[in-house]
Motif scaffolding. Structure first.
Motif, PDB file in Angstrom:
ATOM      1  N   LYS A 155      -0.773   5.929   1.614  1.00 55.76           N
ATOM      2  CA  LYS A 155      -0.609   4.576   1.110  1.00 55.76           C
ATOM      3  C   LYS A 155       0.354   3.806   1.998  1.00 55.76           C
ATOM      4  O   LYS A 155       1.431   4.300   2.331  1.00 55.76           O
ATOM      5  CB  LYS A 155      -0.076   4.629  -0.322  1.00 55.76           C
ATOM      6  N   VAL A 173      -1.883  -2.130  -1.624  1.00 53.16           N
ATOM      7  CA  VAL A 173      -1.912  -3.137  -2.690  1.00 53.16           C
ATOM      8  C   VAL A 173      -1.604  -4.473  -2.030  1.00 53.16           C
ATOM      9  O   VAL A 173      -0.522  -4.671  -1.482  1.00 53.16           O
ATOM     10  CB  VAL A 173      -0.897  -2.816  -3.808  1.00 53.16           C
ATOM     11  N   ASP A 174      -2.578  -5.374  -2.059  1.00 50.57           N
ATOM     12  CA  ASP A 174      -2.433  -6.649  -1.355  1.00 50.57           C
ATOM     13  C   ASP A 174      -1.446  -7.582  -2.071  1.00 50.57           C
ATOM     14  O   ASP A 174      -1.014  -7.291  -3.194  1.00 50.57           O
ATOM     15  CB  ASP A 174      -3.798  -7.301  -1.145  1.00 50.57           C
ATOM     16  N   PRO A 175      -1.074  -8.694  -1.445  1.00 52.35           N
ATOM     17  CA  PRO A 175      -0.107  -9.619  -2.048  1.00 52.35           C
ATOM     18  C   PRO A 175      -0.537 -10.204  -3.394  1.00 52.35           C
ATOM     19  O   PRO A 175       0.298 -10.682  -4.161  1.00 52.35           O
ATOM     20  CB  PRO A 175       0.029 -10.723  -0.993  1.00 52.35           C
ATOM     21  N   LEU A 176      -1.835 -10.151  -3.703  1.00 50.65           N
ATOM     22  CA  LEU A 176      -2.314 -10.626  -4.999  1.00 50.65           C
ATOM     23  C   LEU A 176      -2.291  -9.525  -6.056  1.00 50.65           C
ATOM     24  O   LEU A 176      -2.654  -9.755  -7.205  1.00 50.65           O
ATOM     25  CB  LEU A 176      -3.736 -11.183  -4.872  1.00 50.65           C
ATOM     26  N   GLY A 177      -1.891  -8.316  -5.653  1.00 55.71           N
ATOM     27  CA  GLY A 177      -1.774  -7.209  -6.597  1.00 55.71           C
ATOM     28  C   GLY A 177      -3.011  -6.341  -6.739  1.00 55.71           C
ATOM     29  O   GLY A 177      -3.054  -5.451  -7.574  1.00 55.71           O
ATOM     30  N   SER A 178      -4.031  -6.588  -5.912  1.00 59.93           N
ATOM     31  CA  SER A 178      -5.261  -5.788  -5.979  1.00 59.93           C
ATOM     32  C   SER A 178      -5.162  -4.606  -5.032  1.00 59.93           C
ATOM     33  O   SER A 178      -4.779  -4.754  -3.872  1.00 59.93           O
ATOM     34  CB  SER A 178      -6.473  -6.632  -5.582  1.00 59.93           C
ATOM     35  N   SER A 179      -5.547  -3.448  -5.536  1.00 59.48           N
ATOM     36  CA  SER A 179      -5.536  -2.230  -4.728  1.00 59.48           C
ATOM     37  C   SER A 179      -6.861  -2.118  -3.985  1.00 59.48           C
ATOM     38  O   SER A 179      -7.910  -2.473  -4.517  1.00 59.48           O
ATOM     39  CB  SER A 179      -5.335  -1.031  -5.654  1.00 59.48           C
ATOM     40  N   THR A 231       2.991   1.300   2.033  1.00 59.68           N
ATOM     41  CA  THR A 231       3.834   0.884   0.910  1.00 59.68           C
ATOM     42  C   THR A 231       4.672  -0.363   1.167  1.00 59.68           C
ATOM     43  O   THR A 231       5.315  -0.858   0.248  1.00 59.68           O
ATOM     44  CB  THR A 231       4.793   2.025   0.524  1.00 59.68           C
ATOM     45  N   TRP A 280      -6.888  -9.100   5.454  1.00 56.45           N
ATOM     46  CA  TRP A 280      -5.544  -9.652   5.304  1.00 56.45           C
ATOM     47  C   TRP A 280      -4.846  -9.685   6.657  1.00 56.45           C
ATOM     48  O   TRP A 280      -4.778  -8.671   7.352  1.00 56.45           O
ATOM     49  CB  TRP A 280      -4.714  -8.793   4.335  1.00 56.45           C
ATOM     50  N   SER A 334       5.739  -4.271   1.858  1.00 53.73           N
ATOM     51  CA  SER A 334       5.259  -5.586   1.443  1.00 53.73           C
ATOM     52  C   SER A 334       5.385  -6.570   2.594  1.00 53.73           C
ATOM     53  O   SER A 334       6.399  -6.583   3.295  1.00 53.73           O
ATOM     54  CB  SER A 334       6.077  -6.101   0.256  1.00 53.73           C
ATOM     55  N   ARG A 345      -5.424 -14.376   3.530  1.00 52.82           N
ATOM     56  CA  ARG A 345      -6.570 -13.606   3.045  1.00 52.82           C
ATOM     57  C   ARG A 345      -7.842 -14.316   3.474  1.00 52.82           C
ATOM     58  O   ARG A 345      -7.975 -15.528   3.324  1.00 52.82           O
ATOM     59  CB  ARG A 345      -6.516 -13.518   1.528  1.00 52.82           C
TER      60      ARG A 345
END
Length: 122
Positions: free
Chosen positions: A15, A86-92, A17, A56, A19, A26
């Motif tokens: 992963k 996990v992208d900046p919008l919170g989607s994995s 990790t 991204w 940010s 996007r």
């Protein structure tokens, strides 16, 4: 005679990790087949099960030790080995990074720029 058993190597996906900085971009390019006819009529169909492929473009600004860890991670994945993120919008999702660069912005501060492309393989 016992039945043949297939040996399967399992791979634990790593992963990413860290940010990104503010300003991550996007882009989505739907995978669609288009058939056009002479009278201007066209038919659009999904070319695959997973149609919306995300990309991204991100920058990570960190001290040398963190930037080195990020670059080591990307180097180890060689632009071909997938990892979770996990992208900046919170989607994995599952991504590969085929292109990245780094530069020193200030003494002891480095900027890593990367483009993550979503892949559908697991």
């Amino acid at each position: 005679m016992p039945p043949c058993s297939k040996s399967r190597v399992t791979y634990k996906m790593q992963k990413f990790t860290w940010s990104p900085d503010l300003g991550a971009q996007r882009a989505v390019k739907p995978l669609v087949n288009v058939t056009q006819f002479g009278d201007g009529y066209e038919v659009r169909t999904a070319s695959r099960l997973n149609v919306n492929k995300r990309t991204w473009s991100m920058t990570f600004t960190n001290p040398l030790a963190v930037a080195a860890a990020q670059l080591d991670f990307l180097d180890a994945h060689q632009g071909r080995i997938a990892f979770s993120f996990v992208d900046p919008l919170g989607s994995s999702g599952v991504y590969v990074c085929r292109q990245w660069s780094s530069s020193q912005t200030k003494f002891g501060l480095y900027e890593v720029t990367a483009e993550f492309e979503e892949v559908f393989e697991y």
